[in-house]
Design an enzyme around this catalytic site. Structure first.
Site, mmCIF file in Angstrom:
data_model
loop_
_atom_site.group_PDB
_atom_site.id
_atom_site.type_symbol
_atom_site.label_atom_id
_atom_site.label_comp_id
_atom_site.label_asym_id
_atom_site.label_seq_id
_atom_site.Cartn_x
_atom_site.Cartn_y
_atom_site.Cartn_z
ATOM 1 N N GLU A 78 39.545 -38.295 14.921
ATOM 2 C CA GLU A 78 39.281 -39.259 14.076
ATOM 3 C C GLU A 78 40.433 -39.644 13.347
ATOM 4 O O GLU A 78 40.860 -38.711 12.398
ATOM 5 C CB GLU A 78 38.021 -39.268 13.312
ATOM 6 C CG GLU A 78 37.693 -40.599 12.540
ATOM 7 C CD GLU A 78 36.966 -40.517 11.258
ATOM 8 O OE1 GLU A 78 37.572 -40.610 10.164
ATOM 9 O OE2 GLU A 78 35.700 -40.402 11.401
ATOM 10 N N CYS A 86 38.707 -42.633 5.487
ATOM 11 C CA CYS A 86 39.244 -43.210 6.543
ATOM 12 C C CYS A 86 38.663 -44.589 6.895
ATOM 13 O O CYS A 86 39.368 -45.288 7.423
ATOM 14 C CB CYS A 86 38.938 -42.208 7.856
ATOM 15 S SG CYS A 86 39.750 -40.521 7.727
#
Length: 540
Positions: free
Chosen positions: A277, A311
């Site tokens: 990720e 994120c």
């Protein structure tokens, strides 16, 4: 409360509880014995330590032992021995331990939150999200483990005579390299399904937030997981990271796209799988029929949660012309009403950035944009009076492609506004660039918003919510497209990535070859006839 900068009447000051005479942060210190109980869990024989400082005040917080190459090798050796025994335990036994972890995390959440705030400087309400997410993850995989891992029957080539069983076999030892921005949940959430699938873990948390990760390892043992099953190593990522990759059977990494490429290359060299990720420059779309007040509230959370160090946070807001002025007015007003505070106490809407380096990046992005013509609608400067790395939540207008913050991830409390007239153009602009992690869409027409979502190139899309709906829905996969990563956490994909599928075929009565003196030619005709019959019968 809000006030004004004396030298810039148009810019708000967002104040928080930071009175040294009344703020318990000013006098609170971690007990040396408590720190030692955590740091001794690092596999280390070097005698070397690295200092950890708190973003709240910049003061030293702990000295964390550092791991050598031999220490990393020993961590993997211990993990492999533990995994061999663990893989033979029943799914129900693993689930029972995982449910005890669920209860422990909820019971000890104040301790967990304190440590997270100390290490990361985030607002307490954002730190609460971390034990909450771990409890959700633990309960989910404990309750659904049979659904994901039980042996499944599949149709055989000869109905009734060929039996196929598909097993889920653990990979072995999983290497987890986790970031600093969510130091407790990111250290644990990817490892919990790995344990449920019968693997061991060697974890390399970010050096800035080791204590939160070590507390997680302590709670795993207290819940009943064998101690050697979860090893923790420490050191600079450039030194320890390649060793973790080299010793693993699978690697899970969360961090920057640049580092993710290096992790992927190392895994390719080892011929092992990985899930990554990575970065994002996430869009939030406010469509012409959006509820403006709800959109403004969601944009504040989406842009400034954890000081934008998330994120999946929004850094680009695309707003329909029909509601643009009203939305901007409400978004700016809500942002100016926020309270800032580098403190352990509840009550702050936003906390600190993690470090001087992060502060410098955010400052550089804003200064570059302003120098090239962008307008600061609110915020725009550091607040050393509140904490060494505090930066005001900042809204920019007029950002153009020649500005650094247009395409690069800022990873801070900075968001750019863009007006759009045509929805197709807004979707195209939202999809521009190399990232594809998270998006948000605000509209009062759910069907229409979901249709727009299918055109957005992101791994997760939230409608009338910024990011929490997908992040907290742990039965749904989460991850990025394009340069935002590969693989998925959560749901069935989040646990299946740590397993190999093994097909076991049992053949009864007849063999799959000529029998009873049958010639090869006759066998070929019989099999051809059977293929035609299977088609008529509708068989796969």
């Amino acid at each position: 409360m809000s006030a004004q900068h004396p030298d810039r009447p148009d810019a708000p000051i967002v104040d928080g509880p930071h009175d040294p005479e009344h703020d318990p942060t000013a006098s609170y210190a971690l007990e040396p014995e408590y720190v030692a109980s955590l740091t001794r869990r690092v596999t280390s024989t070097t005698g070397r330590t690295a200092e950890v400082r708190t973003p709240i005040s910049g003061a030293p917080l702990a000295h964390v032992p550092q791991s050598s190459e031999a220490d990393v090798a020993e961590a993997f050796a211990k993990a492999r021995r533990a995994q061999a025994a663990w893989s033979r335990t029943s799914l129900d036994h693993r689930a029972a331990i995982m449910m005890r972890l669920h209860d422990l995390v909820l019971d000890r959440q104040e301790e967990i939150i304190d440590l997270i705030v100390w290490e990361s400087g985030k607002a307490r309400k954002h730190a609460f999200d971390e034990p909450l997410h771990i409890a959700l993850t633990a309960r989910y995989y404990a309750r659904t483990v049979h659904e994901h891992l039980d042996t499944r029957r599949r149709p055989g080539v000869v109905p009734g005579l060929t039996r196929i069983d598909v097993n889920r076999v653990p990979k072995g030892v999983v290497g987890i390299i986790s970031p600093w921005n969510y130091p407790f949940t990111m250290a644990l959430c990817d490892g919990l399904p790995a344990l449920m699938a019968g693997n061991a873990v060697v974890a390399k948390p970010d050096s800035q937030t080791m204590l939160s990760a070590l507390l997680g390892a302590q709670l795993l043992e207290e819940a009943g997981f064998p101690r050697d099953l979860w090893q923790v190593v420490a050191g600079p990522g450039s030194e320890v990271g390649p060793q973790v990759i080299g010793g693993s059977d699978y690697v899970c990494f969360t961090g920057s796209t640049a580092t993710g490429r290096r992790v992927a290359a190392g895994c390719a060299e080892q011929l092992i799988g990985c899930s990554l990720e990575l970065g994002g420059k996430n869009p939030l779309l406010v469509l012409r029929d959006a509820d403006v007040e709800k959109a403004a509230e969601g944009a504040v959370r989406g842009s400034f949660s954890n000081a934008g160090q998330l994120c999946v946070s929004a850094e680009r807001l695309f707003v329909a012309d029909q509601v643009y002025d009203r939305f901007v007015e409400r978004f700016v007003a809500r942002t100016q009403a926020m309270t800032l505070g580098a403190t352990l106490e509840w009550g702050s809407d936003m906390g600190s950035l993690i470090s001087q380096a992060q502060l410098e990046t955010v400052t550089a992005h804003v200064e570059d944009a302003v120098a090239k013509g962008a307008r600061v609608l609110t915020g725009g400067r550091a607040r050393p009076d509140l904490g060494p790395y505090v930066f005001e939540p900042t809204i920019l207008e007029g950002v153009t492609p020649d500005m650094t913050c247009f395409g690069e991830e800022t990873f801070g409390p900075v968001v750019s506004l863009y007006r759009f007239h045509d929805e197709a153009d807004a979707i195209a602009r939202a999809n521009a660039g190399e990232y594809g992690l998270n998006a948000a869409i605000y509209s009062q027409d759910g069907d229409r918003a979901r249709a727009v979502a299918r055109q957005v190139t992101c791994g997760t899309v939230n409608i009338n919510e910024a990011f929490a709906a997908t992040f907290a829905s742990v039965d749904a996969p989460m991850g990025g497209m394009r340069q935002s990563g590969m693989g998925r956490r959560q749901g069935s994909e989040g646990i299946h990535r740590y397993t190999e599928t093994q097909s076991v075929a049992t053949q009864r009565l007849v063999r799959l070859a000529p029998m009873l003196g049958m010639s090869d030619e006759t066998y070929a005709r019989v099999m051809t006839a059977q293929m035609r019959l299977m088609k008529k019968l509708g068989r796969a």
